[in-house]
Motif scaffolding. Sequence first.
Motif, PDB file in Angstrom:
ATOM      1  N   ALA A 192      39.569  44.311  52.014  1.00  0.00           N
ATOM      2  CA  ALA A 192      39.990  45.293  51.012  1.00  0.00           C
ATOM      3  C   ALA A 192      41.122  44.750  50.134  1.00  0.00           C
ATOM      4  CB  ALA A 192      40.424  46.588  51.701  1.00  0.00           C
ATOM      5  N   ALA A 193      41.530  43.498  50.367  1.00  0.00           N
ATOM      6  CA  ALA A 193      42.604  42.913  49.546  1.00  0.00           C
ATOM      7  C   ALA A 193      42.252  42.976  48.061  1.00  0.00           C
ATOM      8  CB  ALA A 193      42.875  41.476  49.973  1.00  0.00           C
ATOM      9  N   GLY A 194      40.953  42.898  47.769  1.00  0.00           N
ATOM     10  CA  GLY A 194      40.513  42.950  46.385  1.00  0.00           C
ATOM     11  C   GLY A 194      40.736  44.293  45.709  1.00  0.00           C
ATOM     12  N   LEU A 195      41.034  45.321  46.512  1.00  0.00           N
ATOM     13  CA  LEU A 195      41.255  46.664  45.951  1.00  0.00           C
ATOM     14  C   LEU A 195      42.726  46.954  45.654  1.00  0.00           C
ATOM     15  CD1 LEU A 195      39.031  48.735  48.448  1.00  0.00           C
ATOM     16  CD2 LEU A 195      38.368  47.892  46.171  1.00  0.00           C
ATOM     17  N   ILE A 196      43.595  46.016  46.038  1.00  0.00           N
ATOM     18  CA  ILE A 196      45.034  46.319  45.995  1.00  0.00           C
ATOM     19  C   ILE A 196      45.525  46.619  44.578  1.00  0.00           C
ATOM     20  CG2 ILE A 196      47.290  45.171  46.236  1.00  0.00           C
ATOM     21  CD1 ILE A 196      46.205  44.146  48.959  1.00  0.00           C
ATOM     22  N   ASP A 197      45.007  45.869  43.605  1.00  0.00           N
ATOM     23  CA  ASP A 197      45.477  46.135  42.240  1.00  0.00           C
ATOM     24  C   ASP A 197      45.005  47.496  41.723  1.00  0.00           C
ATOM     25  OD1 ASP A 197      47.100  43.915  41.833  1.00  0.00           O
ATOM     26  OD2 ASP A 197      45.398  42.639  41.310  1.00  0.00           O
ATOM     27  N   SER A 198      44.015  48.087  42.368  1.00  0.00           N
ATOM     28  CA  SER A 198      43.514  49.399  41.932  1.00  0.00           C
ATOM     29  C   SER A 198      44.198  50.576  42.617  1.00  0.00           C
ATOM     30  CB  SER A 198      42.012  49.518  42.215  1.00  0.00           C
ATOM     31  OG  SER A 198      41.333  48.380  41.765  1.00  0.00           O
ATOM     32  N   TYR A 199      44.740  50.347  43.806  1.00  0.00           N
ATOM     33  CA  TYR A 199      45.262  51.481  44.578  1.00  0.00           C
ATOM     34  C   TYR A 199      46.696  51.228  45.056  1.00  0.00           C
ATOM     35  CZ  TYR A 199      40.327  52.831  44.817  1.00  0.00           C
ATOM     36  OH  TYR A 199      39.041  53.180  44.504  1.00  0.00           O
ATOM     37  N   PRO A 200      47.658  51.997  44.545  1.00  0.00           N
ATOM     38  CA  PRO A 200      49.050  51.791  44.973  1.00  0.00           C
ATOM     39  C   PRO A 200      49.322  52.287  46.387  1.00  0.00           C
ATOM     40  CG  PRO A 200      48.907  53.694  43.517  1.00  0.00           C
ATOM     41  CD  PRO A 200      47.530  53.069  43.535  1.00  0.00           C
ATOM     42  N   ASN A 201      48.348  52.966  46.997  1.00  0.00           N
ATOM     43  CA  ASN A 201      48.548  53.537  48.335  1.00  0.00           C
ATOM     44  C   ASN A 201      47.781  52.784  49.421  1.00  0.00           C
ATOM     45  OD1 ASN A 201      46.135  54.432  47.154  1.00  0.00           O
ATOM     46  ND2 ASN A 201      45.974  56.147  48.597  1.00  0.00           N
ATOM     47  N   LEU A 202      47.290  51.579  49.087  1.00  0.00           N
ATOM     48  CA  LEU A 202      46.495  50.803  50.054  1.00  0.00           C
ATOM     49  C   LEU A 202      47.335  49.670  50.633  1.00  0.00           C
ATOM     50  CD1 LEU A 202      43.880  49.709  51.414  1.00  0.00           C
ATOM     51  CD2 LEU A 202      43.393  48.526  49.245  1.00  0.00           C
ATOM     52  N   LEU A 203      47.396  49.602  51.951  1.00  0.00           N
ATOM     53  CA  LEU A 203      48.058  48.480  52.616  1.00  0.00           C
ATOM     54  C   LEU A 203      47.032  47.793  53.519  1.00  0.00           C
ATOM     55  CD1 LEU A 203      51.140  47.433  52.784  1.00  0.00           C
ATOM     56  CD2 LEU A 203      50.941  48.185  55.162  1.00  0.00           C
ATOM     57  N   VAL A 204      46.841  46.502  53.307  1.00  0.00           N
ATOM     58  CA  VAL A 204      45.901  45.721  54.104  1.00  0.00           C
ATOM     59  C   VAL A 204      46.711  44.820  55.031  1.00  0.00           C
ATOM     60  CG1 VAL A 204      44.096  43.955  54.008  1.00  0.00           C
ATOM     61  CG2 VAL A 204      44.189  45.754  52.253  1.00  0.00           C
ATOM     62  N   VAL A 205      46.382  44.848  56.330  1.00  0.00           N
ATOM     63  CA  VAL A 205      47.126  44.050  57.311  1.00  0.00           C
ATOM     64  C   VAL A 205      46.214  42.970  57.883  1.00  0.00           C
ATOM     65  CG1 VAL A 205      48.369  44.132  59.518  1.00  0.00           C
ATOM     66  CG2 VAL A 205      48.657  45.975  57.846  1.00  0.00           C
ATOM     67  N   GLN A 206      46.694  41.748  57.849  1.00  0.00           N
ATOM     68  CA  GLN A 206      45.928  40.632  58.414  1.00  0.00           C
ATOM     69  C   GLN A 206      46.801  39.803  59.352  1.00  0.00           C
ATOM     70  OE1 GLN A 206      43.510  38.281  55.787  1.00  0.00           O
ATOM     71  NE2 GLN A 206      42.504  40.055  54.855  1.00  0.00           N
ATOM     72  N   THR A 207      46.183  38.832  60.004  1.00  0.00           N
ATOM     73  CA  THR A 207      46.875  38.010  61.002  1.00  0.00           C
ATOM     74  C   THR A 207      46.312  36.600  61.013  1.00  0.00           C
ATOM     75  OG1 THR A 207      47.294  37.760  63.375  1.00  0.00           O
ATOM     76  CG2 THR A 207      45.250  38.832  62.781  1.00  0.00           C
ATOM     77  N   LEU A 208      47.148  35.648  61.426  1.00  0.00           N
ATOM     78  CA  LEU A 208      46.643  34.283  61.645  1.00  0.00           C
ATOM     79  C   LEU A 208      46.233  34.058  63.105  1.00  0.00           C
ATOM     80  CD1 LEU A 208      49.046  32.034  59.507  1.00  0.00           C
ATOM     81  CD2 LEU A 208      47.084  33.381  58.795  1.00  0.00           C
ATOM     82  N   SER A 209      46.332  35.120  63.921  1.00  0.00           N
ATOM     83  CA  SER A 209      46.086  34.961  65.356  1.00  0.00           C
ATOM     84  C   SER A 209      44.634  34.668  65.684  1.00  0.00           C
ATOM     85  CB  SER A 209      46.489  36.226  66.111  1.00  0.00           C
ATOM     86  OG  SER A 209      47.874  36.422  66.049  1.00  0.00           O
ATOM     87  N   LYS A 210      43.719  35.263  64.929  1.00  0.00           N
ATOM     88  CA  LYS A 210      42.315  35.203  65.319  1.00  0.00           C
ATOM     89  C   LYS A 210      41.588  34.078  64.598  1.00  0.00           C
ATOM     90  CE  LYS A 210      43.238  39.125  67.458  1.00  0.00           C
ATOM     91  NZ  LYS A 210      43.470  39.186  68.901  1.00  0.00           N
ATOM     92  N   SER A 211      41.311  34.243  63.318  1.00  0.00           N
ATOM     93  CA  SER A 211      40.477  33.263  62.620  1.00  0.00           C
ATOM     94  C   SER A 211      41.205  31.936  62.390  1.00  0.00           C
ATOM     95  CB  SER A 211      40.009  33.830  61.280  1.00  0.00           C
ATOM     96  OG  SER A 211      41.109  34.240  60.498  1.00  0.00           O
ATOM     97  N   ARG A 212      42.537  31.942  62.449  1.00  0.00           N
ATOM     98  CA  ARG A 212      43.303  30.703  62.228  1.00  0.00           C
ATOM     99  C   ARG A 212      43.762  30.068  63.546  1.00  0.00           C
ATOM    100  NH1 ARG A 212      43.699  29.417  56.466  1.00  0.00           N
ATOM    101  NH2 ARG A 212      43.269  31.400  55.439  1.00  0.00           N
ATOM    102  N   SER A 213      43.318  30.617  64.660  1.00  0.00           N
ATOM    103  CA  SER A 213      43.629  30.044  65.985  1.00  0.00           C
ATOM    104  C   SER A 213      45.123  29.945  66.255  1.00  0.00           C
ATOM    105  CB  SER A 213      43.020  28.641  66.133  1.00  0.00           C
ATOM    106  OG  SER A 213      41.665  28.612  65.785  1.00  0.00           O
ATOM    107  N   LEU A 214      45.898  30.910  65.784  1.00  0.00           N
ATOM    108  CA  LEU A 214      47.353  30.818  65.953  1.00  0.00           C
ATOM    109  C   LEU A 214      47.958  32.037  66.664  1.00  0.00           C
ATOM    110  CD1 LEU A 214      48.410  29.111  62.579  1.00  0.00           C
ATOM    111  CD2 LEU A 214      48.587  28.154  64.887  1.00  0.00           C
ATOM    112  N   ALA A 215      47.214  32.583  67.648  1.00  0.00           N
ATOM    113  CA  ALA A 215      47.763  33.713  68.417  1.00  0.00           C
ATOM    114  C   ALA A 215      49.107  33.354  69.036  1.00  0.00           C
ATOM    115  CB  ALA A 215      46.783  34.132  69.512  1.00  0.00           C
ATOM    116  N   GLY A 216      49.269  32.089  69.411  1.00  0.00           N
ATOM    117  CA  GLY A 216      50.505  31.650  70.058  1.00  0.00           C
ATOM    118  C   GLY A 216      51.686  31.522  69.126  1.00  0.00           C
TER     119      GLY A 216
END
Lengths: 356, 356
Positions: A192-216
Amino acid sequence: MSRYWSSIVKNIEPYVPGEQPKDRKYIKLNTNENPYPPSPRVLEAIRRAAGEDLRLYPDPDCSELRETAAEYYGLNKNQIFVGNGSDEVLAFSFMAFFDPERPILFPDITYSFYPVYAKLFNIGYEIVPLDDQLNIPEEKLYKSRGGVIISNPKAPTGQLLPISSISKIVENNMDSVVIIDEAYIDFGGESAAGLIDSYPNLLVVQTLSKSRSLAGMRIGFALGDSSLIEALGRIKNSFNSYTIDRIALAAANESFRDEEYFRSVSAKIICTRERTASELKDMGFTVLDSKANFLFISHPDVAARDLFELLRDKGILVRYFNKPRIDSFLRITIGNDSDMDYVLETIKNLLQSCRI
Amino acid sequence: MSRYWSSIVKNIEPYVPGEQPKDRKYIKLNTNENPYPPSPRVLEAIRRAAGEDLRLYPDPDCSELRETAAEYYGLNKNQIFVGNGSDEVLAFSFMAFFDPERPILFPDITYSFYPVYAKLFNIGYEIVPLDDQLNIPEEKLYKSRGGVIISNPKAPTGQLLPISSISKIVENNMDSVVIIDEAYIDFGGESAAGLIDSYPNLLVVQTLSKSRSLAGMRIGFALGDSSLIEALGRIKNSFNSYTIDRIALAAANESFRDEEYFRSVSAKIICTRERTASELKDMGFTVLDSKANFLFISHPDVAARDLFELLRDKGILVRYFNKPRIDSFLRITIGNDSDMDYVLETIKNLLQSCRI
C-alpha cells in the motif's frame, strides 16, 4: 505481583513470542524467519562498521538510511520513519495516533500483539470477527471511531487483501489513521506504499526481519504522510532518541542497496511455498492461500495440537495457537527446500501412522 | 500539528539530544561520549557475530548477557534487565513503577529527559530545587508519594551523592521505587548496586555508552530486586519482544569480559578530567567537583553562551543549556589529552581576547 508495580504492569498481558530454542537441534519453522542468510554485502557492511566510531552516538534522525529507503520506496525522506523492529514502530504508532476514548478496530484473528499494545496504552478497541473462511469483512472496518490496524498479508493466515480493498478501508476512515502492517508483503503482495501520496491517514509498516533475512538486527519502518512521520518522531524523541544503533544503520542501508539478492531470496521462498502448499493439499490438508513466507494449514484427520507435538518430537518446530477458531490450524514457516522436503516426508509418515 | 495526532503527541515536548554533526570537523565534547574506541575484543566479537545467524531473532530474554552482567555486578541474573540504551530502560521504568495519580520527585536541575518521560506517560511530578551550590537537599526527597528519580553522578553537574545519602533516600521511600540513574558512575563514583539486596524498592540504571565506549551500540541495564526486573520484562514484552539485536548482545557480552580495557580507559579519563579541572580553575573558572566524564564550568568574565559560540567557531563543540540557574555554565565532555590541550589553549586565548 509486587506492591511496587504500576497499575499498567498489573493489568497487561504481555505478548508471548515463539520459542527461540538455544540448542539449535530443531528445524525452526515457528517464527517466520528467513531460511537464507542476509546478503553477503550486508555482512560485509557490518564488519566495516565495527570500528572506533561506535564510541559515538548514532544519528538520531537516521538520515542516510531514510534517504536510501525513500529511494527504494519512491517516497521522500520525510515520509519515512525508522524503528527498532516493526514491533517498536507499531508501539509508537499506537501512542502517536490512537486515543483512549476513541476505540480502534481490528480483526479477531490477527497479529496477537495488537490487543497487547491496546491494553498497554489503554486504547479502547472493538474486535471485528473474520468470516467463516477467515476473510476480513471489509465493510465492517469502515468508519471506525479511532482508527484501524490490519496486517496484510494477514497474520497468522497469510491471506492477502487486494490493494483495492485497502484503498476502500482507508478512504472510508478519513477521520482516523489506518495502519497496514506489511511484515510479509515481499512474498507476493502489492504494498500500500503506493497509496501514501493519496491518503494522509494511511500508515504502512514494514520490516527487514523477514524478506531481508535480518530478524537478528531489529529494523522496521513506517511509511506515510510527513505529518504522521513527524508524530512518530515526536514520540520516539520523548522515549529514546537513539533507537537504532550504528551497526543496524549500516546493515539496513546496505540491505536496501543489494536489491538483487533480496529479490532472488524472496523468489526462492515463494517457489518453495507453492510447491509445499501443493504437496500438503495432496495429503488432504486445507491450505489457506498464502502470500506470506508461511502456510496456515489444517487436516481433517489429525488435531493440530497433536501434529504440533508429533513434529516437535521429530525435531521440527512450528507454531500452534491455542485460540478459538484457529486451534485446528498450524502455522508453518517456509524453510529452504531441503527443510521442507524433510517436513513433508515427516508429515506424510505421521499421517500414515495416525491412520493405522 | 495534524488532526491525526493523538492527544499525547499534541501535548509532549520531546527531548532534544546534543548535536551530532555529520561533517566531523569538530572536537566533539557535547554528548559525553568516550574519546577512546571500544575494546578491540568488542570489535572482534562484532565481526564474528556478522554471520548467517542474523536471519534469526535474537534471544528475547538476553539470557547469556544477563548472566555475564550478573557475574560482573555480583548479582543474580533475575536481578538484571537489559534495554536498548539506558534511555529505553528509563522509559520502561516510568511505565513499570510510576502511576499518574501518585506524583514522583526529581530535582529541578537534572537529566532533562525525566520531565519528558513524565509528560509522555502522564505521570505527575514535583520538582525539588537544588540548593544554591546545586547540591540535592536530600531530606526533600524523603517520603515521595509516587517515587524518586535522580542521576548520580548528577547530570549535568557531575557532582556525586555519597552512597550513604542514596541509602537514606531509598529507605525513606519504602512505599515507592527510587531510581538511581548511574550513567556516569564508572568515573569515580560508588554504585548503589551494592544496596540492591537490602532494598526491594531500589532500581539502579547503568549504560555501556559512556565508560565502555559503546554509545553507538545502545545498551543499557537496570539492576534491582527480581520483582522490579519482572515488571520491566512485562512492559518490554508488551512493547517490543526483541529490543537488543544479536550484534549488540555479542558486543555487550564481550565488553563485560574485557574488564582490564575498561578500567584503563576510565582511569585515563579521570586523570585527564582532574588535570583539566585544575587548569580551568587556574584560569578563574568555577569548576564543580565532578565524578563524571565531563566538567560543569562557569567563568565570571565571559557569558557561557558567548563562550559556547566562540568555542564552536574554533571547532570545539560543548553543551550549553539555555535554562534558568544553569545558563551561566558550560558542560564540557572530557576528551583525550590532546583534545583537552587544544581546548585549554583555545579557552586561554579567548579569555585573553575578551579581556582586552
